[in-house]
Design a protein around this motif. Structure first.
Motif, short mmCIF file in Angstrom:
data_model
loop_
_atom_site.label_atom_id
_atom_site.label_comp_id
_atom_site.label_asym_id
_atom_site.label_seq_id
_atom_site.Cartn_x
_atom_site.Cartn_y
_atom_site.Cartn_z
N HIS A 196 -9.02 -67.53 -20.07
CA HIS A 196 -10.13 -67.21 -20.78
C HIS A 196 -9.62 -67.60 -22.26
O HIS A 196 -8.61 -66.99 -22.74
N VAL A 197 -10.27 -68.46 -22.84
CA VAL A 197 -9.79 -68.66 -24.27
C VAL A 197 -10.92 -68.13 -25.18
O VAL A 197 -12.05 -68.87 -25.18
N VAL A 227 -18.53 -70.05 -22.35
CA VAL A 227 -18.89 -68.67 -21.78
C VAL A 227 -19.26 -67.75 -23.18
O VAL A 227 -18.86 -68.03 -24.05
N ARG A 228 -20.23 -67.09 -22.64
CA ARG A 228 -20.37 -65.75 -23.62
C ARG A 228 -20.28 -64.47 -23.06
O ARG A 228 -20.30 -64.38 -21.78
N ALA A 280 -14.43 -69.94 -23.75
CA ALA A 280 -14.48 -70.87 -22.36
C ALA A 280 -13.37 -70.21 -21.55
O ALA A 280 -12.47 -69.61 -21.90
N VAL A 281 -13.72 -70.55 -20.37
CA VAL A 281 -12.94 -70.31 -19.29
C VAL A 281 -12.33 -71.77 -18.85
O VAL A 281 -13.05 -72.72 -18.23
N THR A 322 -18.01 -72.33 -12.11
CA THR A 322 -19.45 -72.24 -12.40
C THR A 322 -19.63 -70.80 -13.35
O THR A 322 -18.65 -70.00 -13.12
N VAL A 323 -20.89 -70.72 -13.90
CA VAL A 323 -21.14 -69.52 -14.74
C VAL A 323 -22.73 -69.20 -14.62
O VAL A 323 -23.35 -69.88 -14.55
N MET A 324 -22.98 -67.91 -14.69
CA MET A 324 -24.33 -67.48 -14.36
C MET A 324 -24.31 -66.85 -16.17
O MET A 324 -23.77 -66.00 -16.47
#
Length: 740
Positions: free
Chosen positions: A198-199, A448-449, A432-433, A223-225
């Motif tokens: 995770h950045v 990502v958030r 971001a991941v 992926t991301v939700m």
């Protein structure tokens, strides 16, 4: 002696084992087959996780770890019964029971801070959810309805709810920003060890997964939700259900998707009760009461709050129930809603049950009502929507005429989403991941958030090749067409389609009908054939395997428990699964209150016959083949004579069903061609037939009274045996077999 491993698990299957296993032991012993047990119940897995720190007299063998090695052995033959895939409420309840029994276990730390708490949490997290299946499934899945079972369902069709063209039931799913739409995939060009990092927005890096070994040809996904999009979607659907006057129901799989889906469940609870969390959210959090554990967990933990706050929570829950749409219910009489416990409503069982019932679920007033079924992620929601639309147009399916839909499922070596638990994370801050190679190159990246749910999964190349080969083999053996349910608009499926196409070209497919269709098109194609009485093999990934092997069997057979589930292990062994256990808790409740167990062991009968047949092939044990063939004939007789367990207390239950299986099995063995085997079993058959009236009286006379098995997750096995073997006459006959 040849060996079959029979797993001891949880709840109703565990109770049934106490009655059935002595019969199996007695019969198989005559063929030189030793049946050994391994305890992989939730309680035993918890104790095994702490074996290094428990006192010597409390240590438990790690049976699951042992079986995880055994499934790679060509000689492995394992019969696997349904086990608890524990949600956090189930896990904590099991821990409390073990602690009450004197086991020196720590509490489950919901928010670990110390190293000791973090260690305990890691041990417990390895036990919860689908901890068993990924370990044992070193092969792909072959699930189908045995012909005898299918014939019985056609001759004696189960009830189906009526569908109306005016039904307002529908499926709601996200149209973007979910797992499906955000998915990216990469096929590995060489062996490597990846890292998930995770950045943060300020450049700070946190390693989420330090070492992820991968092999050449393997598919890796990310992926991301989007949490904000999820919240907006849920709020809209709650309002939509209220506007349309239909039940609101959430359908997830918090047991198998043990990291992501409890989080999605918690988002739904918060969306349904916004005032509760706006006013009391901080107090609930401080008390360790998480929405992820459901409304039941909050209401059950009110003693952790001061009296005024506890009362306010109750008032706001009631306000939410009154102001929102009616909730679908798990138990209307007890007020247990769809949002009470994450593990109560499991999508692959709940959606087919709703469709079978005519598109309705139970409402708070105890009546069946049309439903807005909410499946947040859109990956497979279209399958259910297509089925709903088909039923609205054509009416309910007819079990007497409909075709069958076997499944060949990709699941070996933790394939696809069900292997994602150790690569799923709730994101702590914006950024971001990245999934990086050992050399530091970024393979996949997701923006990502805070609060988003990131997920990565992997699918090795060897299981994919084996899956394709199994699909071709099953199509040729059965004469059925086969459809790969793959969507070329989804990143992971595009990579799979390329591999499937290449591997199909290496197989002999002359004369076979094998095609690739996206899941919605595959659903409609299969439903059209089903209604014409035609059979179609579904060839799917891991999650759809679960969904379809409930959806179609519940329509065809009335239950998925009657499916034959074979896992040809990739190294040559066999894993034989016995069906679903979703209703097992209600069965246990009825046994404890009324001494009646309605669990149907048909899945165990079918699995045992296949296991014996596999053993006969691999060890040249002719008696094992004789036992298997006779068992299949006995099972068909049991079905035709209506000797399956009744749901009604006072009538024949699981124990009587086992008696009849033993009698029919012994009779079949007594009349087959091997004279020595016939001579062994003819006297047994005669004794069982002569004792029928006495045995049934001994089995049924104990009903309609409460019993104590001294625990739920870790009951006393002597107490269980006493309850499940109440017939002295039957026990004497069976036990004599085991002493020959």
């Amino acid at each position: 002696m040849s060996r079959i491993i029979y797993t001891r698990t949880d709840e109703a299957p565990m109770l049934a084992t106490a009655s059935l296993l002595p019969i199996i032991d007695g019969f198989t012993d005559q063929a030189g087959v030793e049946v050994q047990t391994r305890d992989i119940s939730l309680a035993s897995r918890i104790l095994a996780a702490f074996a290094d720190v428990l006192p010597e007299d409390q240590k438990v063998h790690d049976a699951l770890g042992e079986l995880g090695q055994l499934v790679k052995d060509p000689s492995a033959i394992i019969i696997k019964l349904p086990n608890i895939s524990a949600s956090v409420p189930q896990l904590t309840a099991a821990i409390r029971e073990l602690q009450a029994d004197g086991y020196d276990l720590p509490d489950y730390p919901s928010s670990p801070t110390t190293d000791e708490e973090k260690d305990a949490r890691a041990r417990y997290d390895a036990v919860k959810g689908s901890a068993v299946n990924p370990v044992l499934r070193e092969g792909n899945s072959d699930r189908r309805a045995p012909q005898a079972v299918k014939n019985f369902a056609k001759a004696h069709p189960h009830s189906m709810g009526e569908w109306s063209a005016e039904s307002r039931t529908s499926v709601a799913t996200m149209d973007g920003s979910d797992f499906r739409s955000n998915e990216t995939s990469h096929v590995l060009e060489k062996d490597d060890t990846l890292t998930i990092v995770h950045v943060a927005a300020d450049g700070t890096e946190t390693v989420l997964k330090e070492s992820l070994p991968v092999l050449v040809g393997e598919i890796i996904d990310s992926t991301v939700m989007d949490a904000a999009a999820l919240d907006q979607f849920l709020t809209e659907q709650i309002a939509e259900a209220k506007k349309r006057g239909v039940l609101f129901s959430l359908h997830l799989k918090a047991t198998m998707m043990k990291v992501s889906d409890p989080i999605l469940f918690g988002h739904t609870v918060r969306a349904f009760f916004p005032a509760l969390f706006e006013e009391c959210g901080d107090a609930l959090q401080k008390a360790g009461l998480s929405a992820n554990n459901g409304l039941g967990g909050i209401l059950g933990g009110l003693d952790q709050l001061d009296d005024a706050t506890a009362q306010r929570v109750c008032d706001l829950v009631q306000q939410g129930l009154e102001e929102g749409p009616e909730l679908a219910m798990v138990d209307s009489d007890k007020g247990i809603t769809n949002l009470h416990v994450p593990s109560d409503v499991i999508v692959d069982a709940s959606m087919p049950a709703m469709i079978r019932a005519g598109g309705t679920m139970w409402g708070p007033d105890g009546t069946e009502k049309d439903t807005l079924a909410v499946l947040p992620d859109s990956s497979y929601a279209g399958v259910y929507q297509a089925t709903v639309e088909d039923c609205r147009t054509h009416g309910a399916f007819d079990p007497a005429t409909m075709g069958t839909v076997p499944n060949v499922g990709l699941m070996a070596q933790k394939a696809e989403e069900y292997g994602s638990h150790d690569k799923t994370f709730e994101i702590a801050s914006d950024g971001a991941v990245e999934i990086r190679t050992a050399a530091g190159d970024v393979l996949l990246r997701q923006e990502v958030r805070t609060g988003d749910v990131f997920r990565s999964c992997q699918t090795k190349d060897a299981p994919i090749r084996d899956w394709v080969q199994l699909a071709v083999r099953r199509s040729r053996e059965s004469g059925m067409p086969a459809v790969f349910w793959l969507d070329d608009s989804r990143a992971h499926d595009r990579a799979l389609i390329e591999k499937v196409t290449a591997y199909l070209a290496e197989e002999d497919t002359d004369g076979l009908d094998i095609r690739i269709l996206d899941p919605v098109s595959a659903t409609q194609h299969t439903l059209d054939r089903v209604r014409r009485g035609e059979d179609t093999i579904s060839v799917t990934g891991n999650v759809l395997r679960d969904y379809l092997t409930d959806l179609f069997p519940i329509m065809e057979l009335g239950t998925s428990a009657k499916m034959l589930s074979v896992v040809p292990l990739m190294n040559g062994g066999g894993l034989f699964e016995t069906g679903a256990g979703g209703s097992a808790p209600k069965h246990v409740q009825q046994l404890v209150e009324e001494n009646h167990l309605r669990w149907d062991s048909l899945g165990e009968f079918l699995a045992l016959a296949e296991a014996l047949r596999h053993l006969a092939r691999t060890t040249d044990n002719e008696r094992a083949r004789i036992l298997a063939d006779a068992l299949d004939r006995a099972t068909e007789t049991l079905l035709n004579e209506g000797r399956s367990p009744s749901r009604t207390t006072g009538e024949d239950d699981n124990r009587a069903s086992h008696f009849y299986l033993a009698m029919f099995w012994a009779e079949e063995l007594g009349r087959q061609d091997d004279a020595e085997v016939a001579a062994l079993f003819q006297p047994i058959a005669e004794k069982l037939r002569a004792g029928e009236e006495m045995i049934l009286n001994e089995l049924n006379s104990v009903q309609d009274s409460a019993v104590d098995i001294k625990g739920y997750y870790f009951p006393d096995q002597d107490a269980v045996s006493a309850v499940m073997r109440p017939s002295t006459t039957l026990n004497t006959i069976i036990d004599a077999l085991r002493t020959r």
